[in-house]
Design a protein around this motif. Structure first.
Motif, PDB file in Angstrom:
ATOM      1  N   ARG A  13       0.814  -1.207   0.000  1.00  0.00           N
ATOM      2  CA  ARG A  13       0.000   0.000   0.000  1.00  0.00           C
ATOM      3  C   ARG A  13       0.849   1.258   0.000  1.00  0.00           C
ATOM      4  N   VAL A  14       2.152   1.122   0.109  1.00  0.00           N
ATOM      5  CA  VAL A  14       3.037   2.276   0.120  1.00  0.00           C
ATOM      6  C   VAL A  14       3.797   2.294  -1.203  1.00  0.00           C
ATOM      7  N   GLN A  66       8.153   5.822  -1.553  1.00  0.00           N
ATOM      8  CA  GLN A  66       7.880   6.269  -0.179  1.00  0.00           C
ATOM      9  C   GLN A  66       8.189   5.189   0.861  1.00  0.00           C
ATOM     10  N   ARG A  67       8.642   4.038   0.403  1.00  0.00           N
ATOM     11  CA  ARG A  67       8.923   2.949   1.334  1.00  0.00           C
ATOM     12  C   ARG A  67      10.165   3.260   2.161  1.00  0.00           C
ATOM     13  N   VAL A  68      10.206   2.693   3.357  1.00  0.00           N
ATOM     14  CA  VAL A  68      11.343   2.881   4.261  1.00  0.00           C
ATOM     15  C   VAL A  68      12.065   1.547   4.427  1.00  0.00           C
TER      16      VAL A  68
END
Length: 198
Positions: A28-29, A33-35
């Motif tokens: 969903r990310v 924008q993922r970490v």
């Protein structure tokens, strides 16, 4: 190697399951924008593994790992070990993130925390809240409260929350129970996202 073994076990158990399991949720990310961090597992220390397993299986989780862990690792028996525990992992729709672990100590024995008073419905610092989204609220709630040692928090009812976008509300059929060790569990069926005012 361990992940592959866990996946194979999960697939084998899923193939034998009597109820269908929903497809895993997509990421969903967005990739940009993922970490560099995945939240893998919450592990609960329990008093009675079989009672805990009965509850978590009743709400739909699937066991994917079940082993005795001894220290030192080559100890052949609990008597020969300094420490011995049973560790079980259960999954919902993903065998990598969001796993529930259950840990029961055999040696040395751990004194249980004082039991929550029957009329204590207030969450306190140090408590945890586990939230599960379910697809059939009535069936899951009925199975949950039929499990030994489970107490009702709140029976199913409709609640609303502000939406993530600030312009909608999220309607949820909300319910809660306390598992056999007193952990607070929400069993929620998300009904819809509606624009504010509708």
């Amino acid at each position: 190697m361990i992940r592959a073994l866990m996946l194979a076990t999960a697939l084998a158990i899923s193939a034998c399951a009597s109820t269908a399991v929903a497809e895993p949720a997509p990421d969903r990310v967005p990739a940009d924008q993922r970490v560099p961090l995945d939240f893998r597992r919450t592990t609960l220390v329990v008093r009675d593994m079989e009672a805990s397993l009965a509850f978590y299986r009743a709400i739909g989780l699937v066991p994917i790992y079940d082993n005795i862990i001894r220290t030192p690792r080559d100890a052949p028996t609990d008597a020969a070990a300094e420490r011995s525990l049973r560790l079980v992992f259960l999954r919902a729709n993903d065998d990598y993130i969001g796993i529930i672990g259950l840990m029961e100590y055999a040696k040395p024995e751990r004194e249980p925390r004082p039991a929550r008073a029957e009329d204590d419905r207030i969450l306190h610092p140090g408590d945890i809240v586990l939230v599960f989204n379910v697809q059939n609220q009535e069936e899951v709630f009925a199975r949950a409260i039929a499990s030994p040692g489970v107490r009702v928090g709140e029976t199913p009812h409709i609640v609303t929350y502000p939406g993530y976008d600030g312009a909608s509300v999220i309607r949820v059929n909300f319910s809660s129970v306390y598992d056999p060790d007193g952990h607070y569990i929400e069993l929620n069926q998300v009904l819809s996202d509606l624009p504010v005012g509708e």
